[in-house]
Design an enzyme around this catalytic site. Sequence first.
Site, PDB file in Angstrom:
ATOM      1  N   GLU A 106      22.414 -17.520   6.739  1.00 23.20           N
ATOM      2  CA  GLU A 106      21.246 -17.581   6.351  1.00 23.20           C
ATOM      3  C   GLU A 106      21.048 -17.325   5.034  1.00 23.20           C
ATOM      4  OE1 GLU A 106      17.226 -15.216   8.108  1.00 23.20           O
ATOM      5  OE2 GLU A 106      19.041 -14.238   8.074  1.00 23.20           O
TER       6      GLU A 106
ATOM      7  N   LYS B  27      12.970 -21.043  12.162  1.00 29.29           N
ATOM      8  CA  LYS B  27      13.219 -19.833  12.658  1.00 29.29           C
ATOM      9  C   LYS B  27      12.120 -19.297  13.420  1.00 29.29           C
ATOM     10  CE  LYS B  27      15.032 -15.314  11.416  1.00 29.29           C
ATOM     11  NZ  LYS B  27      15.110 -14.512  10.476  1.00 29.29           N
TER      12      LYS B  27
ATOM     13  N   CYS C 248      19.739 -15.709  13.042  1.00 29.84           N
ATOM     14  CA  CYS C 248      19.804 -14.246  12.736  1.00 29.84           C
ATOM     15  C   CYS C 248      18.827 -13.613  13.728  1.00 29.84           C
ATOM     16  CB  CYS C 248      19.138 -13.862  11.161  1.00 29.84           C
ATOM     17  SG  CYS C 248      19.678 -12.072  10.871  1.00 29.84           S
TER      18      CYS C 248
END
Length: 287
Positions: free
Chosen positions: A57, A131, A172
């Site tokens: 990321e 995300k 993440c």
Amino acid sequence: MTEQYSDNTATQSTSTVTQVAVVQHNAGVDVEANLSKLELLSTQAASEGAQLITWPEAFAYLGRHNGKKEILESLSEGGPILERCQALARNLNCHLLLGGFHEAVPGDADRCYNTSVYLDATGSVRASYRKIHLFDVSIPNGPQLMESKQTAAGEKAVCVDAPMGSLGLTICYDVRFPALYQRLAGMGAVAMTVPSAFTATTGAAHWHTLLRARAIETQSYVIAPAQHGAHSANRASYGHSLIVNPWGRVIAELPEGDGYVIASVDSEEVHRIRREVPSLANQRPIS
């Protein structure tokens, strides 16, 4: 509601073994330095047989949002960062996961998407995932971050056809939300990527447990390239880039430092485990 699983991977070719690299580095605000390091590590990984190379990321820039706004790019129109990554994929003849790409939001110059971009070996964008779960936390004597202040959330689960079969894309903080991974398994994923800049505080407590749990629950490989080390006086990442097999065993790990590790991802291993312990197929609706 329980995600309904159907083994639609059964029609895909089996015994597909793919060499996958997770690349680890320490990004800062110097885009040129960040990309040069990634190019060097990726070239080395490709020379050792990696077919899919995955980056963390925030791979190109990790710093304050004002600096980030200066490098935002549209995936449809491209830009110097995307074009450089596409050229690398072509030159290495490898698939390349850009773990967290700073994507421009149309009509909003103050915000961005945190987007995982999958390039094939020709450099073409095959899939992008924005995300969904944004990192808004306040831990005493630990991270104080509000990602949603400057980042727009995605809405859709995404899988892409990769060398090993269907690959689910996440980023993440998503790893704390198992329903997304159940959804990806239901869509046919045999492996899932979790590119991260996991904080040192939360990583030490939860990183390995969460990634192994997602692998066990979905009976899939979990591929997690990560940032490591101090990025500024107030921000440090945990490192420990790793690959977990569908039995929940860590099969490759780089605890610290710049570098990469490579492991074999075997779709037949996924099918075998799902046949022997059919927990996905045995799920029941919950009212």
